[in-house]
Design an enzyme around this catalytic site. Sequence first.
Site, PDB file in Angstrom:
ATOM      1  N   HIS A 125      -4.967  -7.409  28.910  1.00  0.00           N
ATOM      2  CA  HIS A 125      -6.328  -6.893  28.694  1.00  0.00           C
ATOM      3  C   HIS A 125      -6.602  -6.897  27.196  1.00  0.00           C
ATOM      4  O   HIS A 125      -5.713  -6.627  26.394  1.00  0.00           O
ATOM      5  CB  HIS A 125      -6.448  -5.461  29.239  1.00  0.00           C
ATOM      6  N   ASP A 178      -7.818  -5.679  38.069  1.00  0.00           N
ATOM      7  CA  ASP A 178      -7.943  -6.729  39.094  1.00  0.00           C
ATOM      8  C   ASP A 178      -6.660  -6.973  39.871  1.00  0.00           C
ATOM      9  O   ASP A 178      -6.671  -7.686  40.870  1.00  0.00           O
ATOM     10  CB  ASP A 178      -8.386  -8.033  38.417  1.00  0.00           C
TER      11      ASP A 178
HETATM   12  C1  SDX Z   1     -11.450  -7.728  33.132  1.00  0.00           C
HETATM   13  O1  SDX Z   1     -12.966  -6.388  28.658  1.00  0.00           O
HETATM   14  C2  SDX Z   1     -12.949  -5.692  29.719  1.00  0.00           C
HETATM   15  O2  SDX Z   1     -13.086  -4.485  29.715  1.00  0.00           O
HETATM   16  C3  SDX Z   1     -12.830  -6.491  31.015  1.00  0.00           C
HETATM   17  C4  SDX Z   1     -12.651  -5.693  32.282  1.00  0.00           C
HETATM   18  C5  SDX Z   1     -13.885  -4.895  32.621  1.00  0.00           C
HETATM   19  O3  SDX Z   1     -13.754  -3.888  33.323  1.00  0.00           O
HETATM   20  O4  SDX Z   1     -14.998  -5.372  32.272  1.00  0.00           O
HETATM   21  O5  SDX Z   1     -11.565  -4.800  32.150  1.00  0.00           O
HETATM   22  C6  SDX Z   1     -12.372  -6.613  33.462  1.00  0.00           C
HETATM   23  O6  SDX Z   1     -11.903  -8.774  32.756  1.00  0.00           O
HETATM   24  C7  SDX Z   1      -9.965  -7.505  33.212  1.00  0.00           C
HETATM   25  C8  SDX Z   1      -9.146  -8.753  32.744  1.00  0.00           C
HETATM   26  C9  SDX Z   1      -9.061  -9.718  33.929  1.00  0.00           C
HETATM   27  N1  SDX Z   1      -8.505 -11.018  33.489  1.00  0.00           N
HETATM   28  C10 SDX Z   1      -7.286 -11.407  33.876  1.00  0.00           C
HETATM   29  O7  SDX Z   1      -6.509 -10.713  34.540  1.00  0.00           O
HETATM   30  C11 SDX Z   1      -6.942 -12.822  33.445  1.00  0.00           C
HETATM   31  C12 SDX Z   1      -5.517 -12.860  32.883  1.00  0.00           C
HETATM   32  N2  SDX Z   1      -5.508 -12.152  31.606  1.00  0.00           N
HETATM   33  C13 SDX Z   1      -5.622 -12.967  30.399  1.00  0.00           C
HETATM   34  O8  SDX Z   1      -6.506 -14.055  30.553  1.00  0.00           O
HETATM   35  C14 SDX Z   1      -5.841 -12.106  29.150  1.00  0.00           C
HETATM   36  O9  SDX Z   1      -4.928 -11.081  29.196  1.00  0.00           O
HETATM   37  C15 SDX Z   1      -7.212 -11.510  28.886  1.00  0.00           C
HETATM   38  C16 SDX Z   1      -8.288 -12.534  28.902  1.00  0.00           C
HETATM   39  C17 SDX Z   1      -7.522 -10.444  29.876  1.00  0.00           C
HETATM   40  C18 SDX Z   1      -7.157 -10.876  27.500  1.00  0.00           C
HETATM   41  O10 SDX Z   1      -6.964 -11.915  26.603  1.00  0.00           O
HETATM   42  P1  SDX Z   1      -6.928 -11.636  25.026  1.00  0.00           P
HETATM   43  O11 SDX Z   1      -7.224 -10.239  24.688  1.00  0.00           O
HETATM   44  O12 SDX Z   1      -7.751 -12.698  24.380  1.00  0.00           O
HETATM   45  O13 SDX Z   1      -5.431 -11.790  24.713  1.00  0.00           O
HETATM   46  P2  SDX Z   1      -4.781 -13.115  24.229  1.00  0.00           P
HETATM   47  O14 SDX Z   1      -5.276 -14.236  25.059  1.00  0.00           O
HETATM   48  O15 SDX Z   1      -4.964 -13.186  22.754  1.00  0.00           O
HETATM   49  O16 SDX Z   1      -3.255 -12.871  24.615  1.00  0.00           O
HETATM   50  C19 SDX Z   1      -2.344 -12.359  23.666  1.00  0.00           C
HETATM   51  C20 SDX Z   1      -1.015 -13.023  24.038  1.00  0.00           C
HETATM   52  C21 SDX Z   1      -1.091 -14.552  24.096  1.00  0.00           C
HETATM   53  O17 SDX Z   1       0.210 -15.028  23.858  1.00  0.00           O
HETATM   54  P3  SDX Z   1       0.593 -15.527  22.329  1.00  0.00           P
HETATM   55  O18 SDX Z   1      -0.478 -16.529  21.925  1.00  0.00           O
HETATM   56  O19 SDX Z   1       0.575 -14.265  21.489  1.00  0.00           O
HETATM   57  O20 SDX Z   1       1.967 -16.133  22.460  1.00  0.00           O
HETATM   58  O21 SDX Z   1      -0.661 -12.602  25.379  1.00  0.00           O
HETATM   59  C22 SDX Z   1      -0.610 -13.759  26.218  1.00  0.00           C
HETATM   60  C23 SDX Z   1      -1.401 -14.854  25.541  1.00  0.00           C
HETATM   61  O22 SDX Z   1      -0.928 -16.129  25.945  1.00  0.00           O
HETATM   62  N3  SDX Z   1      -1.222 -13.371  27.494  1.00  0.00           N
HETATM   63  C24 SDX Z   1      -0.723 -13.688  28.687  1.00  0.00           C
HETATM   64  C25 SDX Z   1      -1.590 -13.083  29.614  1.00  0.00           C
HETATM   65  N4  SDX Z   1      -2.562 -12.435  28.974  1.00  0.00           N
HETATM   66  C26 SDX Z   1      -2.337 -12.629  27.658  1.00  0.00           C
HETATM   67  N5  SDX Z   1       0.362 -14.427  29.053  1.00  0.00           N
HETATM   68  C27 SDX Z   1       0.559 -14.537  30.396  1.00  0.00           C
HETATM   69  N6  SDX Z   1      -0.227 -13.979  31.359  1.00  0.00           N
HETATM   70  C28 SDX Z   1      -1.306 -13.246  30.998  1.00  0.00           C
HETATM   71  N7  SDX Z   1      -2.071 -12.692  31.934  1.00  0.00           N
END
Ligand code: SDX
Length: 434
Positions: free
Chosen positions: A312, A369
């Site tokens: 998140h 989710d």
């Molecule tokens: C919602 O914003 C809100 O409030 C949203 C929400 C709401 O109520 O409106 O809460 C609802 O959207 C919840 C989130 C649902 N999405 C998912 O579950 C999709 C999977 N999650 C990822 O796509 C991700 O965690 C996000 C999009 C939710 C957050 O992404 P960020 O904040 O941009 O984080 P990031 O991509 O910069 O990740 C940081 C690191 C990265 O690795 P490095 O580059 O540091 O090596 O964490 C890794 C990412 O690759 N990472 C994950 C991951 N989420 C982040 N690696 C594996 N699996 C994951 N799910």
Amino acid sequence: MSTSGTNHTVTIKDSATGKETVLPVMHGTAGAPVIDIRSLYKDMGLFTYDPGYTATGSCQSKVTYIDGDNGILQYRGYPIEQLAEHSNYMEVCYLLMNGELPNAAQYKTFEHTITNHTMVHDQLVNFFRGFRRDAHPMAILCGVVGALSAFYHDSTDIDDPHHRMVASHRLIAKMPTIAAMAHKYSIGQPFMYPKNNLGYAANFLHMCHAVPAEEYKVNPVVAKALDLIFILHADHEQNAGTSTVRLAGSTGANPFACIAAGCAALWGPSHGGANEEVLKMLTEIGTKDRVPDMVKRAKDPDDPFRLFGFGHRVYKNFDPRAKVIQKAAHDMLEELGLHDPLMEVALELERVALEDEYFIKRRLYPNVDFYSGFMLKAMGFPVPMFTALFAIGRTVGWISQWNELIEDPSQKINRPRQLYNGVIDRNYVPMSQR
Ligand code: SDX
């Protein structure tokens, strides 16, 4: 809007030009203070750069407070755990829109108002005839919600508080009706009209699962669980969908168009579309023994796969909603005598990920989710409907934030700048010379 807090400042000095400026720091009632950079470009000729707005405050708000490090979520100051236990979605809608919990008379009036706005203009049905039967429900929601502005001209004047209130009530009331129509259309069954003697969640279950041929009895356990899901999804600060609604609203667009824009942003798999992707992911994993392979893929920087339902932007701790939903999913399935083998896969996936250094280091935890899909599936909704259910719950948050935007005198049209690194000052070359 007034800002509370001290006369705290930060000084920025540009080592290239020697210019420096002192910027005020604004303190809210909770959460991180913000640097007011509105004079930065004028003083220093500099913009800030923050792709994804990871550290940028877009507005001042009194609606929802999140503390990501401590897993705190509060609607108008009330912790989500207390609202989940003691409140209901109609009361939470009143709270988010008005800032205070209603008394008995206010609640009765509000619920009556919403109930009596649940029907849609009968001509709206014609829009559905234009969609393919296998259209994604969110494609239908984006289209039909935007089309509401073609029917309700008497509530599109954003400068008229009465218009804003009527449009807000119409959107909260009609979103379930439109989502239910999208579901019925996809399964080739006739639309079911809302029933005014049913509560909000029960009415939606009726519109989705009843058929004209026989009486449909809403299961109170399921209705209460759905009401809880709507509460947990109602608002969430300046997330992507809400920021989209605010950006559209900042141009003066009508509320129906703004909420349609919110639906479009919510649909993305990184946002509200994740609940649908979680079920697809768990189904693809299939059994507990395949969990390590999926976790390995999620950690692989060369593999675009991520664990849906994990991570998140704000929560670097358990999403408080995930904790509530995990328990509610377990309780509901037990009460209904249902067993979903995918729940075992989810629990194993959570266990493995939470013990894995990659996830621990990046503070990746299950989000709202990760477990919601189990409840929605057990309620008889097809997976493509999951994000539409998220949109139903979130409509009140979108419209509360939209109203706050319109009423905020400091708000103006949202227009971010950029760091341009393309080519400049070229002369046109005739085709014959290229
Ligand atoms: C919602 O914003 C809100 O409030 C949203 C929400 C709401 O109520 O409106 O809460 C609802 O959207 C919840 C989130 C649902 N999405 C998912 O579950 C999709 C999977 N999650 C990822 O796509 C991700 O965690 C996000 C999009 C939710 C957050 O992404 P960020 O904040 O941009 O984080 P990031 O991509 O910069 O990740 C940081 C690191 C990265 O690795 P490095 O580059 O540091 O090596 O964490 C890794 C990412 O690759 N990472 C994950 C991951 N989420 C982040 N690696 C594996 N699996 C994951 N799910």
